[in-house]
Design a protein around this motif. Structure first.
Motif, mmCIF file in Angstrom:
data_model
loop_
_atom_site.group_PDB
_atom_site.id
_atom_site.type_symbol
_atom_site.label_atom_id
_atom_site.label_comp_id
_atom_site.label_asym_id
_atom_site.label_seq_id
_atom_site.Cartn_x
_atom_site.Cartn_y
_atom_site.Cartn_z
ATOM 1 N N ASP A 1 54.228 112.938 102.013
ATOM 2 C CA ASP A 1 55.398 112.060 102.137
ATOM 3 C C ASP A 1 56.525 112.751 102.904
ATOM 4 O O ASP A 1 57.262 112.111 103.667
ATOM 5 C CB ASP A 1 55.889 111.640 100.750
ATOM 6 C CG ASP A 1 54.928 110.675 100.066
ATOM 7 O OD1 ASP A 1 54.026 110.146 100.745
ATOM 8 O OD2 ASP A 1 55.069 110.457 98.842
ATOM 9 N N GLN A 2 56.672 114.067 102.686
ATOM 10 C CA GLN A 2 57.700 114.805 103.410
ATOM 11 C C GLN A 2 57.400 114.802 104.911
ATOM 12 O O GLN A 2 58.297 114.579 105.738
ATOM 13 C CB GLN A 2 57.769 116.242 102.896
ATOM 14 C CG GLN A 2 58.841 117.092 103.573
ATOM 15 C CD GLN A 2 58.841 118.534 103.078
ATOM 16 O OE1 GLN A 2 58.099 118.898 102.167
ATOM 17 N NE2 GLN A 2 59.664 119.360 103.689
ATOM 18 N N CYS A 3 56.139 115.037 105.275
ATOM 19 C CA CYS A 3 55.752 114.987 106.690
ATOM 20 C C CYS A 3 55.966 113.584 107.263
ATOM 21 O O CYS A 3 56.436 113.426 108.397
ATOM 22 C CB CYS A 3 54.288 115.397 106.848
ATOM 23 S SG CYS A 3 53.966 117.142 106.531
ATOM 24 N N GLU B 1 58.889 122.642 108.372
ATOM 25 C CA GLU B 1 59.591 121.606 109.134
ATOM 26 C C GLU B 1 59.523 121.901 110.635
ATOM 27 O O GLU B 1 59.236 121.010 111.448
ATOM 28 C CB GLU B 1 61.048 121.511 108.671
ATOM 29 C CG GLU B 1 61.236 120.966 107.265
ATOM 30 C CD GLU B 1 60.977 121.998 106.184
ATOM 31 O OE1 GLU B 1 60.756 123.188 106.528
ATOM 32 O OE2 GLU B 1 60.965 121.625 104.998
ATOM 33 N N LEU C 1 59.608 113.089 107.990
ATOM 34 C CA LEU C 1 60.075 113.859 109.138
ATOM 35 C C LEU C 1 59.558 113.305 110.458
ATOM 36 O O LEU C 1 60.257 113.300 111.473
ATOM 37 C CB LEU C 1 59.641 115.324 108.994
ATOM 38 C CG LEU C 1 60.395 116.143 107.935
ATOM 39 C CD1 LEU C 1 59.728 117.494 107.734
ATOM 40 C CD2 LEU C 1 61.849 116.338 108.357
ATOM 41 N N GLN D 1 53.584 114.784 97.614
ATOM 42 C CA GLN D 1 54.958 115.080 98.033
ATOM 43 C C GLN D 1 54.980 115.694 99.432
ATOM 44 O O GLN D 1 55.855 115.373 100.250
ATOM 45 C CB GLN D 1 55.596 116.033 97.025
ATOM 46 C CG GLN D 1 57.056 116.356 97.306
ATOM 47 C CD GLN D 1 57.632 117.321 96.276
ATOM 48 O OE1 GLN D 1 56.920 117.878 95.458
ATOM 49 N NE2 GLN D 1 58.931 117.512 96.318
ATOM 50 N N ALA D 2 54.015 116.578 99.732
ATOM 51 C CA ALA D 2 53.959 117.212 101.051
ATOM 52 C C ALA D 2 53.663 116.182 102.144
ATOM 53 O O ALA D 2 54.293 116.193 103.214
ATOM 54 C CB ALA D 2 52.904 118.314 101.051
#
Length: 706
Positions: free
Chosen positions: A596-598, A686, A601, A593-594
């Motif tokens: 994919d979040q990066c 972020e 962004l 999840q981390a």
């Protein structure tokens, strides 16, 4: 420009806009106040041997007769018994429903000295033990939840204090803290380090359901983020038995016969039940196991009427309707009512008339309102009665069946059965609706009434197995799982290992979930053991070794008096390689999840210099995952190297934190300084990613060898 200088049309538009904002604010406030509350766990001590919810469920399904004569270790029954209710100082009731081993407790576990423990009310002892079990079942670690967790406890009798202070010579400081009602929740909150609301509630037999209502309100008003709610009752003195016999409230035949023609009073019982609560949105966000949802609740009073202790049907109907309104539930949608159902000649007809008026007047072909009372199974737990009823329906929702009540043979003739659409259950039945909705009632002798609407939980999965719910095997990939155990004493550690070994015997446990729970959902005490296992059988063997004290090269044991101080070092550029983190990405949902979040962004990063130097025409549309796992050229170009290292470090931090790990200090070299700063809370992840992405782009655009 002043408002009065505007045209009438513009002034009207401004007013409309202002009113819309007020309406939206009110709607948002209303949504908060009526937010559903998730039940995350439950624990109990119910008569006689129902020491866990699992044993309680089995007792309900078997309809076990738990009634006994008053045990000799409570008081000398013959010295206080007489069939004539008018004889002063005597009781006609010989029976009750009692806990076994009520005097047993491990006081040192709770920081209570043996001397002080002598003066601690068994109700406090029960609540401490059951409260601890409830937070363990919720996977809550006290030191992580203390700031915003409340304790709400229903209680009623003070038998132990009355007995302990029968002489002025016995008075001591331990009696003051060991028996006063306020210390029921106060001692539990003190031991667990909880700094939210701490409220002891005495509204007689509705106490624990009123405590539930207050806890739900506190969560909705944001007074706390988590809550322990309980009810407790212990029968330690003949005094209360004599008093209730003088009221002619107890059954002379020693049976609770709710709604039956032979109903002749209630049967006193003792026990303790505790549930843990969170706002539903918070529980879903964090992937908590949800066993039920409190859709709405209400409390009220009888007001003036036929007498101080006489039930008021209009007031009972009103409190049910108020709970329905707050829950947003239609009466016909309630398929089952866990009634107060004390088995009294006066109370039962009043309650069923009121319940039928509120819930069964317009069933619209949905079938009769099903009704039952747990008091026929385990007696009337008085202050804990509402909690017993709640835990019964939570178990019924979990198992997909409603247990039948005992002792219903001939319907009470004072109840107009031909005029009300209700059915008293005597045998287990499946839920008549796909998503059960239940009403739970508790009415206090002093006139305070409470009702809660409970629904089945939404579909949810454990936080660890969130991405693996399609695979039901214990550990399908055969990956090693770390199991950690601890106890306050070496004996306690061995006993815990034995219980875990028994827990794994049925073969249905997910080893990954067990590993997650033991590591992150438990307090780690001084005596510790840890091992890795790839299967349930392997874990069971190593647990057995710990349980019998056998030395095993596969098991690490140690004693830790204080936690070590740890530092996390974050590396700089140069540590990158193709495929770094790939196994973690495939196996660990939180790490994935981390990353994919990066990736989301960063987006696709156009970089002409990188495309030219790497000879990769697709560089302008590359993604972080492609760079990490597929493109050996781009992973070594600064424009991608720096955000890639940052993303890996972010994923590791998130994963470690989900395992309950956190550093005392952080250090970072070069690129690693950004992840270190984010870990320390100096800036958000972020913002850190944006900074490192821009840093990498600017450095990457510089000429080669410059």
């Amino acid at each position: 420009m002043m408002a009065d200088a505007l045209s009438p049309n513009k002034q009207a538009l401004l007013k409309i806009r202002e009113l819309k904002q007020q309406i939206e604010a009110l709607q948002a406030e209303q949504a908060t106040v009526s937010e559903p509350i998730a039940v995350v766990s439950m624990a109990c001590r119910f008569p006689r041997r129902s020491k866990t919810p699992e044993l309680f469920w089995q007792s309900l399904m078997d309809q076990t007769d738990e009634v006994t004569e008053i045990p000799q270790d409570r008081w000398d029954l013959q010295a206080f018994h007489d069939e004539d209710p008018e004889i002063p100082g005597r009781m006609y009731a010989r029976h009750g429903v009692f806990l076994e081993d009520i005097d047993e407790m491990d006081p040192e576990f709770f920081g209570i000295s043996p001397r002080e423990a002598t003066w601690v009310d068994p109700q406090q002892r029960l609540l401490m033990e059951v409260g601890w079990e409830a937070i363990e079942r919720a996977c809550w670690v006290p030191e992580k939840i203390g700031d915003r967790t409340g304790v709400f406890v229903g209680w009623m009798h003070n038998d132990y204090q009355n007995e302990a202070s029968d002489s002025f010579l016995n008075l001591n400081p331990y009696i003051a803290t060991g028996a006063a009602g306020s210390f029921l929740c106060g001692r539990l909150a003190y031991y667990l380090g909880l700094r939210g609301p701490s409220v002891a509630v005495d509204t007689a037999c509705s106490s624990s359901l009123v405590a539930l209502h207050l806890a739900c309100s506190s969560l909705q008003q944001r007074d706390c983020d988590r809550a322990l709610v309980g009810g407790v009752n212990a029968i330690c003195s003949p005094t209360t038995n004599i008093l209730t016999c003088k009221l002619k409230a107890l059954s002379p035949t020693g049976q609770s016969r709710a709604f039956d023609a032979a109903a002749d009073g209630y049967l006193r019982g003792e026990g303790c039940g505790v549930v843990t609560l969170r706002r539903l949105s918070d529980a879903q966000r964090d992937g908590d196991r949800i066993i039920g949802v409190i859709q709405g609740s209400a409390i009220g009073h009888n007001g003036s009427g036929g007498g101080l202790t006489v039930p008021n049907p209009a007031a009972q109907e009103q409190v049910i309707r108020d709970a329905l309104r707050r829950a947003g539930v239609a009466p016909a949608d309630v398929s089952y009512l866990e009634a107060h159902g004390t088995g009294t000649e006066l109370g039962d007809p009043i309650e069923l008339r009121a319940a039928a008026a509120a819930l069964a007047s317009e069933r619209n072909g949905s079938g009769p309102l099903l009704v039952g009372s747990v008091k026929t199974n385990i007696g009337h737990l008085e202050a804990a009665a509402g909690m017993a009823g709640l835990i019964k329906v939570l178990l019924a929702i979990e198992h997909g069946r409603i247990p039948g009540q005992r002792n219903f043979e001939t319907p009470n003739p004072h109840i107009p059965w031909d005029q009300i659409d209700v059915e008293v259950l005597t045998k287990p039945v499946k839920w008549p609706s796909v998503k059960p909705i239940v009403g739970v009632s508790a009415f206090g002798m002093s006139g305070t009434n409470a009702h809660a609407i409970v629904a089945a939980p939404p579909q949810s999965v454990s936080r660890y197995a969130a991405d693996a719910n399609s695979d039901s095997e214990s550990n399908a990939d055969g990956l090693p799982q770390l199991i950690t155990l601890s106890g306050r004493t070496e004996e306690g550690l061995r006993e815990l290992a034995s219980r875990y070994a028994q827990h794994l015997q049925d073969g249905t446990q997910n080893l990954s979930d067990v590993a997650y729970t033991t590591t992150t959902g438990r307090t780690h005490f001084e005596y510790r053991a840890a091992f890795a296992a790839q299967s349930v059988d392997e874990a069971a063997d190593r647990l057995a070794a710990i349980a019998c004290g056998r030395v095993s090269p596969d098991v690490a044991t140690a004693t830790a008096k204080r936690p070590p101080r740890t530092a996390w070092q974050f590396t700089g550029q140069g540590s990158q390689y193709l495929g770094m983190g790939k196994a973690l990405y495939e196996q660990e949902p939180i790490f994935r999840q981390a990353i994919d979040q990066c990736d989301a962004l960063l987006g696709s990063r156009a970089n002409v210099s990188a495309a030219n130097e790497a000879g990769a025409s697709a560089a302008s549309t590359a993604t972080l995952r492609q760079v990490l796992f597929d493109d050996s050229a781009l992973v070594h170009h600064t424009s991608w190297t720096q955000p890639a290292i940052f993303a890996i470090q972010m994923g590791l931090v998130k994963l470690f934190q989900s395992w309950g790990l956190s550093p005392d200090m952080v250090l970072g070299h070069s690129v690693g300084q950004y992840a270190a700063a984010c870990t320390a809370g100096m800036m958000s992840w972020e913002d850190g990613l944006r900074l490192i992405g821009e840093r990498g782009r600017l450095i990457g655009d510089l000429p080669s060898g410059g």
